[in-house]
Design an enzyme around this catalytic site. Structure first.
Site, short mmCIF file in Angstrom:
data_model
loop_
_atom_site.label_atom_id
_atom_site.label_comp_id
_atom_site.label_asym_id
_atom_site.label_seq_id
_atom_site.Cartn_x
_atom_site.Cartn_y
_atom_site.Cartn_z
N ASN A 165 -10.38 0.85 1.93
CA ASN A 165 -8.91 0.82 1.75
C ASN A 165 -8.76 0.47 0.44
OD1 ASN A 165 -6.26 0.32 1.76
ND2 ASN A 165 -6.28 -1.22 3.39
N HIS B 13 12.64 1.21 4.79
CA HIS B 13 12.49 -0.34 4.70
C HIS B 13 12.62 -1.25 5.82
CE1 HIS B 13 11.82 -3.90 2.41
NE2 HIS B 13 11.66 -3.25 1.25
N HIS C 176 -14.20 5.33 5.18
CA HIS C 176 -15.89 5.17 5.53
C HIS C 176 -16.29 5.29 4.19
CE1 HIS C 176 -19.94 6.44 5.82
NE2 HIS C 176 -19.93 6.05 6.90
N HIS D 171 -1.89 19.85 6.94
CA HIS D 171 -2.64 18.71 6.62
C HIS D 171 -1.92 17.35 6.59
CE1 HIS D 171 -5.33 21.97 5.03
NE2 HIS D 171 -4.40 22.32 4.51
N CYS E 196 0.82 -1.14 -0.11
CA CYS E 196 0.15 0.02 0.20
C CYS E 196 1.04 1.16 0.16
CB CYS E 196 -0.98 -0.11 1.28
SG CYS E 196 -1.94 -1.49 1.38
N HIS F 140 -2.30 6.96 5.33
CA HIS F 140 -3.03 5.87 4.56
C HIS F 140 -4.22 4.90 5.14
CE1 HIS F 140 -3.60 2.04 2.39
NE2 HIS F 140 -3.07 1.37 3.45
#
Length: 511
Positions: free
Chosen positions: A443, A322, A439, A406, A243, A410
């Site tokens: 995802n 990573h 909502h 802001h 993702c 994710h």
């Protein structure tokens, strides 16, 4: 009085126990500390300017007291040192030329788009459970588990499934997966090209990321074929990177734009559900079924100076972390077969702890790049005290609200958003875009941070010079950040994902 906590805008609560009403002296003390901290940040941030004021004043006084003879002597001195002045000027011009030619080129985000599926592909809780039961692949325990996950997930009733998963029984196939990929990618790109009026032939770089679906020819080749992109295009297809691959794709495009002059780069981020639905009863593999939904985004990046006038944002930083060298981190999101031979993606129970470590490493690198010097001094001083005196001092958590206006976290799940809101000491307004994206769209993997940015724009909150922090987690295990700065007061582009529903948000999320 509410003794259990303070209610938030999304229906949840923050874990603050209220034992008694604060006395007036306590209140005054908290107000005083607030203004002391604000004064400290202002002083440290403007320290260099404040130091220069006396120096400028002294120089001004000295210059004002010089007479005609002093100025004449200065001119005579310069005239007899003409060679030195010429050499110094040549070195200065050469140095400036080298700097201009070798400095990193700015990367502009001209515009972006997010795909929104048609209404007939919406998947309510009831429809999800009905289809899961009718497939006959899940036992009662698994069905109940999925029902509980759905209710606690933070997803709404209007997220989208691909067409093949609405069939009874589901009809996953290579053809259906290709159809899903084409609808999402071409849908997002059609909107992007229409909004920007860019000729596909002018696109010199193409980067596509999709973690679980990697056909031959590749997804990037499908786009080249559809839009008849030029033959010398630099195209890349990133797979298996989870993702957070959207930030990785932006980083790759940024590096390519440093090499190739005056061109456009398109970054397309998506995930494919059709061929990656899990039809078994391993509960750790059932969670992705409940969270992942159809979505995708397309970005148009440019290194052309003229695009700074029409671009929405400028890329400031990309920081990648990573943790794949650690075995637990490597296996915490893992595609495998269960005991019955059915393929799925399992999520480890250590996922949140591993994500926390990756986040800590990432912000340790990002902090010095974005935080004001006042916050860096506070962090360093507490670290120094702890190291030298072995004191039981809690590590200072920098206030990232001083660096960013802001936050696009994710939308991997409700727990992810809750954890970052707590650890980064954010306010409900800072995580509103993430919660509402989860909502409304679920995802959507690597594209979720763009639905969130679109939400902020649709709410009219993005002002000129505002900074945005996009942060994403992915298998491997990775934590990646991108920082953007708004070049103007940004308004939502046409055909945005929130165009006809933004007035309904924010909504209360049930606990």
């Amino acid at each position: 009085m509410n003794q259990g906590g303070v209610a938030t805008a999304n229906g949840g609560s923050v874990g603050v126990q209220i034992q008694r009403s604060p006395r007036l002296p306590d209140f005054l003390q908290s107000v005083n500390l607030k203004y002391v901290k604000l004064g400290y940040h202002y002083l440290i941030s403007n320290l260099l300017t404040l130091c220069f004021i006396p120096l400028i004043a002294v120089i001004s006084i000295d210059v004002s007291q010089m007479n005609i003879n002093d100025l004449h002597q200065l001119w005579v001195h310069l005239k007899f040192n003409l060679l030195s002045i010429t050499i110094c000027s040549a070195i200065l011009v050469f140095g400036l030329t080298v700097y201009v030619m070798t400095r990193p080129r700015p990367v502009y985000l001209v515009d972006y788009s997010c795909y929104r599926a048609p209404d007939h592909l919406k998947a309510s809780y009831a429809r999800f459970m009905k289809h899961s039961r009718l497939t006959g692949d899940f036992d009662e325990s698994s069905l109940e588990f999925q029902r509980k996950i759905l209710e606690r997930s933070g997803l709404g009733q209007e997220t989208y499934f691909p067409k093949a998963m609405h069939d009874i029984p589901p009809t996953p196939s290579m053809a259906a997966a290709r159809e899903e990929a084409e609808e999402v990618m071409f849908g997002a790109l059609d909107i992007l090209l229409k909004n920007t009026n860019v000729n596909p032939k002018d696109i010199g770089i193409l980067v596509v990321n999709c973690s679980l679906f990697n056909p031959t020819p590749s997804l990037s080749a499908m786009i080249v074929n559809k839009y008849k992109l030029r033959g010398n295009i630099r195209s890349y297809n990133l797979g298996g990177m989870g993702c957070s691959a959207g930030v990785i794709a932006v980083d790759l495009a940024k590096d390519l734009l440093q090499v190739h002059r005056n061109t456009y780069a398109v970054v397309l981020s998506t995930e494919n559900i059709t061929q990656n639905w899990y039809f078994g009863n391993n509960k750790s593999m059932l969670i992705p079924n409940c969270l992942f939904r159809v979505g995708g985004s397309a970005l148009l990046l440019s290194n052309k100076s003229k695009d700074s006038q029409r671009a929405k944002y400028k890329l400031i930083h990309v920081v990648r972390t990573h943790r794949g060298a650690d075995d637990k981190a490597f296996r915490c999101v893992y595609q495998e077969q269960d005991d019955a031979g059915k393929t799925g993606v399992s999520l480890s129970k250590d996922l949140m702890a591993i994500a926390g470590v990756a986040l800590k490493t990432n912000i340790t690198t990002l902090g010095p790049l974005v935080l004001p010097i006042s916050e860096q001094l506070l962090f360093f001083s507490t670290l120094l005290v702890k190291k030298l005196f072995n004191a039981t001092v809690k590590p200072y958590i920098p206030d990232f609200k001083l660096a960013f206006d802001h936050f696009c976290i994710h939308a991997g799940g409700r727990a992810v958003i809750d954890e970052l809101e707590k650890n980064l000491q954010l306010l409900p307004i800072h995580v509103e875009a993430s919660r509402m994206t989860l909502h409304r769209f679920g995802n959507t993997s690597s594209s979720s941070i763009w639905y969130e940015l679109s939400y902020i724009e649709a709410k009219g909150r993005m002002r000129k010079r505002n900074r945005v922090w996009q942060i994403a987690f992915g298998s491997g295990f990775k934590c990646n950040s991108a920082v953007w700065e708004a070049l103007r007061n940004v308004k939502p582009s046409s055909n945005g994902p929130w165009e006809d529903c933004i007035d309904n948000y924010p909504v209360k999320i049930s606990t």
